[in-house]
Motif scaffolding. Structure first.
Motif, PDB file in Angstrom:
ATOM      1  N   UNK A 126       8.824   8.215 -10.230  1.00  0.00           N
ATOM      2  CA  UNK A 126       8.704   9.530 -10.833  1.00  0.00           C
ATOM      3  C   UNK A 126       9.235   9.398 -12.258  1.00  0.00           C
ATOM      4  N   UNK A 127       8.339   9.423 -13.250  1.00  0.00           N
ATOM      5  CA  UNK A 127       8.758   9.156 -14.624  1.00  0.00           C
ATOM      6  C   UNK A 127       9.565  10.317 -15.200  1.00  0.00           C
ATOM      7  N   UNK A 128       9.445  11.495 -14.620  1.00  0.00           N
ATOM      8  CA  UNK A 128      10.234  12.630 -15.114  1.00  0.00           C
ATOM      9  C   UNK A 128      11.706  12.476 -14.759  1.00  0.00           C
ATOM     10  N   UNK A 129      11.957  12.085 -13.508  1.00  0.00           N
ATOM     11  CA  UNK A 129      13.348  11.929 -13.065  1.00  0.00           C
ATOM     12  C   UNK A 129      13.855  10.502 -13.192  1.00  0.00           C
ATOM     13  N   UNK A 130      12.932   9.537 -13.322  1.00  0.00           N
ATOM     14  CA  UNK A 130      13.332   8.140 -13.412  1.00  0.00           C
ATOM     15  C   UNK A 130      13.709   7.510 -12.088  1.00  0.00           C
ATOM     16  N   UNK A 131      13.345   8.135 -10.974  1.00  0.00           N
ATOM     17  CA  UNK A 131      13.725   7.633  -9.653  1.00  0.00           C
ATOM     18  C   UNK A 131      12.571   6.877  -9.013  1.00  0.00           C
ATOM     19  N   UNK A 132      12.933   5.953  -8.128  1.00  0.00           N
ATOM     20  CA  UNK A 132      11.938   5.219  -7.337  1.00  0.00           C
ATOM     21  C   UNK A 132      11.693   5.994  -6.045  1.00  0.00           C
ATOM     22  N   UNK A 133      10.489   6.505  -5.891  1.00  0.00           N
ATOM     23  CA  UNK A 133      10.172   7.346  -4.735  1.00  0.00           C
ATOM     24  C   UNK A 133      10.036   6.513  -3.471  1.00  0.00           C
ATOM     25  N   UNK A 134       9.338   5.395  -3.569  1.00  0.00           N
ATOM     26  CA  UNK A 134       9.126   4.559  -2.383  1.00  0.00           C
ATOM     27  C   UNK A 134       8.920   3.118  -2.813  1.00  0.00           C
ATOM     28  N   UNK A 135       9.145   2.216  -1.857  1.00  0.00           N
ATOM     29  CA  UNK A 135       8.985   0.781  -2.102  1.00  0.00           C
ATOM     30  C   UNK A 135       8.395   0.144  -0.849  1.00  0.00           C
ATOM     31  N   UNK A 136       7.376  -0.676  -1.029  1.00  0.00           N
ATOM     32  CA  UNK A 136       6.699  -1.336   0.094  1.00  0.00           C
ATOM     33  C   UNK A 136       6.594  -2.816  -0.174  1.00  0.00           C
ATOM     34  N   UNK A 137       7.066  -3.617   0.764  1.00  0.00           N
ATOM     35  CA  UNK A 137       6.949  -5.073   0.670  1.00  0.00           C
ATOM     36  C   UNK A 137       5.619  -5.480   1.290  1.00  0.00           C
ATOM     37  N   UNK A 138       4.711  -6.016   0.473  1.00  0.00           N
ATOM     38  CA  UNK A 138       3.365  -6.374   0.949  1.00  0.00           C
ATOM     39  C   UNK A 138       3.263  -7.816   1.421  1.00  0.00           C
ATOM     40  N   UNK A 139       4.303  -8.610   1.231  1.00  0.00           N
ATOM     41  CA  UNK A 139       4.310 -10.020   1.638  1.00  0.00           C
ATOM     42  C   UNK A 139       3.234 -10.834   0.918  1.00  0.00           C
ATOM     43  N   UNK A 140       2.822 -10.392  -0.264  1.00  0.00           N
ATOM     44  CA  UNK A 140       1.800 -11.111  -1.016  1.00  0.00           C
ATOM     45  C   UNK A 140       1.875 -10.714  -2.483  1.00  0.00           C
ATOM     46  N   UNK A 141       1.510 -11.642  -3.369  1.00  0.00           N
ATOM     47  CA  UNK A 141       1.474 -11.378  -4.809  1.00  0.00           C
ATOM     48  C   UNK A 141       0.537 -10.213  -5.115  1.00  0.00           C
ATOM     49  N   UNK A 142       0.970  -9.298  -5.985  1.00  0.00           N
ATOM     50  CA  UNK A 142       0.171  -8.127  -6.337  1.00  0.00           C
ATOM     51  C   UNK A 142      -0.328  -8.289  -7.763  1.00  0.00           C
ATOM     52  N   UNK A 143      -1.655  -8.279  -7.911  1.00  0.00           N
ATOM     53  CA  UNK A 143      -2.252  -8.481  -9.232  1.00  0.00           C
ATOM     54  C   UNK A 143      -2.857  -7.222  -9.803  1.00  0.00           C
ATOM     55  N   UNK A 144      -3.160  -6.224  -8.967  1.00  0.00           N
ATOM     56  CA  UNK A 144      -3.819  -5.022  -9.466  1.00  0.00           C
ATOM     57  C   UNK A 144      -3.613  -3.863  -8.500  1.00  0.00           C
ATOM     58  N   UNK A 145      -3.592  -2.634  -9.060  1.00  0.00           N
ATOM     59  CA  UNK A 145      -3.468  -1.407  -8.276  1.00  0.00           C
ATOM     60  C   UNK A 145      -4.455  -0.376  -8.816  1.00  0.00           C
ATOM     61  N   UNK A 146      -5.097   0.358  -7.885  1.00  0.00           N
ATOM     62  CA  UNK A 146      -6.058   1.400  -8.249  1.00  0.00           C
ATOM     63  C   UNK A 146      -5.880   2.566  -7.282  1.00  0.00           C
TER      64      UNK A 146
END
Length: 508
Positions: free
Chosen positions: A393-413
């Motif tokens: 959340x860029x307004x508050x600067x907090x991390x809302x959630x975190x997920x470990x995917x067990x794999x390198x992440x190259x892109x998000x859509x």
């Protein structure tokens, strides 16, 4: 003679069909002997009741009433094994009428008086009208609720299918809709070699050339080729309207091309290292280089450089403007995510501070995506040593959630049609995964690439995504097509919105 008499007695004793003279009295005889005096005492008034009095005083007889209580006796079973209550003639007539007339089809010519009479009989016998009291019917229309009755619960029975029962399940194909060959594609994690324009044109950078694939007609066009074969294309990005393509190269330049006329309009320089990431905000193209600096170039100006950002210590491999143009997110090989202010608040000296800086990732951050329906939500993905998706959340600067995917992440859509997030992965899965947002429950895994996925991009209506991988293939996945009703509603909403268009004459 006495001897013959004795033998006859012995033979009589041994015969089984002879009555046993000394045996106890049979049960039926005992019952007959007990009931005979009672019947005589009740039916014969002239006889004395001494016998009945002696039976009532017998200690072995259990009393038929509890002393001190007025208990109703069970009817005598002497006449049979059933108890038949007494009915009067009127009740028998009503019962006979209902048995014969209840299930007969209604006569269309039956008078109203007869119907009212039948209803009165039913109310008299049962306390209510049977036709209105039935819960289940084998045919005909469902019963209507009484006037003024409100029920918040769902209908329990109906002739037609209810909306809940007719719900359609979404089908996602596990195989790509189309596969395009991409020979000589550079297998470099930090480059951005794929983009899809609003005009339905797909741009792919293959070593020193840029090719355009028309997704509507299926035509392929070579847009540009580097003069020096030792140089290569490091990034591509379409403008919002899709008329212009920005091309970053390994020789520290940004080229601007007119897609329709296949003409290079200008070349912008200023970086000291290769340009690995590009992103547009209206008429401003932002570029990130290996030096760690970010430049803002206004393509309408004779001197395009209008701003510079300095915050990364290593290569800038991810750049994304927010949908409203207020913030620019950047990710780098220094494991940092920075959120920068808009172009109007940026100076050309490189001293503009970042609004937010996130250092929680432990790997290179190339994957960045802004949520289309929540402008203050940013998703970022880490490299091989991190492998996690984080939502900020860029307004508050907090991390809302975190997920470990067990794999390198190259892109998000983000996929707005179904409120989902799509991630492209390298080592060790080399696949594309669809996640439900914000629960992050896995919807589907799209396998098929034989090497790491480098980039993901959505088509103009967000009904499909394209993935390019190190196996030199581009695969198209149709995973987010809307049903016809929802598509018409979305088209009507899109027709009402207007957007500005960059004029060809404004670019010098």
């Amino acid at each position: 003679m006495a001897q013959f008499g004795f033998e006859n007695d012995i033979q009589n004793i041994m015969k089984l069909d002879m009555p046993i003279t000394n045996a106890p009295m049979p049960r039926w005889q005992r019952k007959a002997s007990c009931s005979a005096p009672l019947s005589n005492s009740s039916l014969t008034p002239g006889k004395s009741g001494n016998k009945s009095q002696s039976l009532s005083k017998t200690p072995s007889k259990t009393p038929n009433k509890t002393p001190g209580k007025n208990v109703k006796c069970t009817p005598s079973k002497a006449g049979g094994d059933r108890y038949i209550p007494t009915r009067n003639g009127k009740q028998m007539d009503v019962a006979s009428f209902l048995l014969t007339k209840e299930n007969e089809p209604m006569d269309t010519n039956e008078s109203t008086a007869a119907a009212e009479n039948r209803k009165a009989w039913s109310v008299t016998l049962n306390g209510c009208n049977i036709e209105e009291a039935k819960i289940l019917h084998f045919g005909g229309k469902p019963l209507n609720a009484p006037e003024g009755y409100q029920n918040n619960l769902k209908v329990l029975y109906s002739q037609g299918a209810t909306p809940g029962s007719s719900k359609k399940t979404r089908y996602i194909s596990s195989v790509p809709d189309r596969i395009l060959d991409a020979p000589d594609l550079r297998n470099d994690f930090y480059l951005n070699l794929l983009d899809w324009s609003s005009q339905n044109m797909l741009a792919v950078a293959l070593h020193d050339s840029v090719y355009l694939w028309n997704a509507t007609a299926g035509d392929i066009t070579q847009l540009m080729k580097m003069e020096n074969s030792e140089e290569y294309i490091s990034s591509v990005s379409f403008s919002k309207e899709g008329h212009f393509l920005a091309v970053g190269t390994s020789d520290c330049k940004v080229h601007l091309w007119d897609v329709a006329n296949e003409k290079r309009l200008r070349t912008m320089s200023g970086h000291s290292a290769r340009v690995g990431s590009l992103c547009w905000n209206e008429h401003v193209v932002s570029s990130g280089s290996r030096s760690g600096r970010i430049h803002h170039d206004d393509v309408r100006m004779p001197h395009p450089l209008i701003g510079s950002l300095s915050g990364h210590t290593q290569e800038v491999c991810g750049l994304k403007w927010s949908p409203d143009g207020r913030y620019l997110a950047s990710g780098g090989n220094d494991n940092m995510v920075h959120v920068w202010p808009g172009v109007a608040e940026t100076n050309s000296t490189g001293t503009t501070p970042a609004i937010r800086s996130f250092s929680e990732h432990t790997g290179a951050v190339k994957a960045l995506a802004w949520c289309p329906w929540q402008s203050n939500i940013l998703a970022s993905g880490g490299g091989t040593s991190d492998r996690s998706i984080r939502v900020w959340n860029v307004n508050s600067g907090s991390c809302i959630s975190c997920l470990d995917t067990q794999s390198q992440i190259s892109s998000l859509v983000f996929a707005p049609n179904y409120k989902e997030l799509v991630s492209g992965h390298g080592f060790a899965h080399n696949n594309v995964v669809i996640w439900k947002y914000p629960s992050f429950s896995k919807v589907m895994e799209l396998n098929g690439h034989e090497d790491r996925v480098l980039n993901l991009i959505a088509n103009p209506d967000c009904s499909a995504i394209a993935s390019v991988a190190g196996d030199e293939t581009v695969r198209l996945w149709k995973c987010f097509e809307l049903d016809p009703i929802r598509k018409k509603a979305k088209d009507r909403g899109a027709a009402k919105s207007t957007s500005g268009v960059i004029s060809h004459h404004a670019i010098r």
